[in-house]
Scaffold this active site. Structure first.
Site, mmCIF file in Angstrom:
data_model
loop_
_atom_site.group_PDB
_atom_site.id
_atom_site.type_symbol
_atom_site.label_atom_id
_atom_site.label_comp_id
_atom_site.label_asym_id
_atom_site.label_seq_id
_atom_site.Cartn_x
_atom_site.Cartn_y
_atom_site.Cartn_z
ATOM 1 N N GLU A 79 -1.803 18.529 -40.431
ATOM 2 C CA GLU A 79 -0.881 18.961 -39.424
ATOM 3 C C GLU A 79 -0.017 19.846 -39.575
ATOM 4 O OE1 GLU A 79 -0.571 15.177 -37.336
ATOM 5 O OE2 GLU A 79 -2.785 15.229 -37.243
ATOM 6 N N TRP B 199 2.487 7.183 -38.826
ATOM 7 C CA TRP B 199 2.678 7.039 -37.197
ATOM 8 C C TRP B 199 2.965 8.266 -36.383
ATOM 9 C CZ3 TRP B 199 7.588 3.203 -36.761
ATOM 10 C CH2 TRP B 199 7.195 1.924 -37.122
ATOM 11 N N LYS B 200 2.848 9.416 -37.373
ATOM 12 C CA LYS B 200 2.997 10.967 -36.568
ATOM 13 C C LYS B 200 3.948 10.732 -35.600
ATOM 14 C CE LYS B 200 -2.005 11.343 -37.078
ATOM 15 N NZ LYS B 200 -3.027 12.552 -37.122
ATOM 16 N N SER C 124 -9.587 8.834 -39.535
ATOM 17 C CA SER C 124 -10.263 7.544 -38.763
ATOM 18 C C SER C 124 -10.656 6.210 -39.297
ATOM 19 C CB SER C 124 -11.350 8.150 -37.828
ATOM 20 O OG SER C 124 -11.011 9.314 -37.070
ATOM 21 N N HIS D 80 0.540 17.286 -44.942
ATOM 22 C CA HIS D 80 -0.396 16.563 -44.224
ATOM 23 C C HIS D 80 -1.061 17.897 -43.530
ATOM 24 C CE1 HIS D 80 -2.000 14.541 -40.722
ATOM 25 N NE2 HIS D 80 -2.108 13.622 -41.377
ATOM 26 N N GLY E 267 -3.473 6.995 -39.741
ATOM 27 C CA GLY E 267 -2.932 7.397 -38.581
ATOM 28 C C GLY E 267 -3.056 6.545 -37.304
ATOM 29 N N GLY E 268 -3.795 6.865 -36.243
ATOM 30 C CA GLY E 268 -3.835 6.000 -35.189
ATOM 31 C C GLY E 268 -3.978 4.575 -35.288
ATOM 32 N N GLY F 277 -7.925 11.636 -36.604
ATOM 33 C CA GLY F 277 -7.768 11.613 -35.302
ATOM 34 C C GLY F 277 -8.894 11.878 -34.283
HETATM 35 C C1 PEP Z 1 -3.306 10.739 -40.416
HETATM 36 O O1 PEP Z 1 -2.802 11.020 -39.612
HETATM 37 O O2 PEP Z 1 -3.338 11.099 -41.691
HETATM 38 C C2 PEP Z 1 -4.761 10.224 -40.063
HETATM 39 C C3 PEP Z 1 -5.586 10.041 -41.291
HETATM 40 O O3 PEP Z 1 -5.062 10.030 -38.894
HETATM 41 P P1 PEP Z 1 -6.050 8.866 -38.489
HETATM 42 O O4 PEP Z 1 -6.060 7.713 -39.008
HETATM 43 O O5 PEP Z 1 -5.835 8.843 -36.647
HETATM 44 O O6 PEP Z 1 -7.489 9.843 -38.456
#
Ligand code: PEP
Length: 250
Positions: A97, A10-11, A212, A95, A233-234, A173
């Site tokens: 980030e 969920w970040k 993504s 991660h 993620g998203g 993302g």
């Molecule tokens: C993630 O946050 O690990 C990720 C893969 O994000 P997203 O699916 O939004 O690219």
């Protein structure tokens, strides 16, 4: 055959009310799902909510980071035993980030990985290259180095009780997904590298793809022989999308 695992990251998103609605939808659609594990990784303050909502279901939960230290003067940090207190099964470590925005080195990530395992958590170890590294043809070098830090510190057998998430940084993302072929090539590299050290650990290792992933591309990615589900993620914030992704893995 390896079981697939889809985990939502969920970040730094959510609120008690939003989470309640999302978890309600996920439970209704995914509790008891056969053929794939499902987990959600929420910000620390919401772990109690996940425990309350998901206990007794087949959905697991976890955190997005964890301290490498057991306790002490580490203001703002959260320990593995605290995650265990709230019923976490998983802890994401490394991660991109965390690596890029918070300066976590390969060595720090390895320490977090070991601390998580020592506490009985399953680390989801993220690895992946930046766009510049891919364009410089050093993807395998970078991913290999990130894996070696953990293998050298924890031993290759430790990977048998972990999950690896291959997340090309340029795909996170951004809406740019690695093609199934690009992702499979790196997943095969990861499994092959580990197989060279311990075949059983490699055969059983769940390697997720992240970057993504959405309902529209999940099935094709997950049909690749070395892609064992995804770290999402998203799309994990949108009930219908996440449900469809989990069903594509099952
Ligand atoms: C993630 O946050 O690990 C990720 C893969 O994000 P997203 O699916 O939004 O690219």
């Amino acid at each position: 055959m390896r079981r697939k695992l889809v985990a939502g990251n969920w970040k730094m998103h959510g609120s008690l009310a939003e989470n309640q609605a999302l978890l309600g939808a996920l439970k209704a659609a995914l509790n008891g799902l056969q053929g794939a594990g499902v987990a959600v990784c929420a910000p620390f303050p919401y772990l109690a909510q996940l425990q309350a909502e998901l206990s007794g279901t087949t959905l697991a939960w976890g955190a997005q980071n964890v301290s490498e230290h057991a306790k002490g003067a580490f203001t703002g940090e959260v320990s593995t035993s605290m995650l265990k207190d709230f019923g976490c099964t998983y802890a994401i470590v490394g991660h991109s980030e965390r690596r890029s925005l918070y300066g976590e080195s390969d060595e720090t990530v390895a320490k977090k990985f070991m601390a998580a395992q020592a506490a009985g958590l399953i680390p989801i170890l993220c690895v992946g290259e930046t766009l510049a590294e891919r364009e410089g043809n050093i993807t395998e070098q970078v991913v290999g180095r990130q894996l070696d830090a953990v293998i050298n510190a924890a031993g290759v057998e430790a990977l048998a009780k972990a999950v690896v998430a291959y997340e090309p940084v340029w795909a996170i993302g951004t809406g740019k997904t690695a093609t199934p072929g690009q992702a499979q090539a790196v997943h095969a590299f990861i499994r092959g590298k580990i197989a060279g050290l311990n075949k059983a650990a490699a055969d059983g290792l769940v390697i997720q793809y992240g970057g993504s992933v959405k309902a529209a591309n999940a099935a094709e990615l997950f049909s690749q022989p070395d892609i064992d589900g995804g770290l999402i993620g998203g799309a994990s914030l949108i009930a219908d999308e996440f449900i469809a992704i989990c069903k594509a893995a099952a």
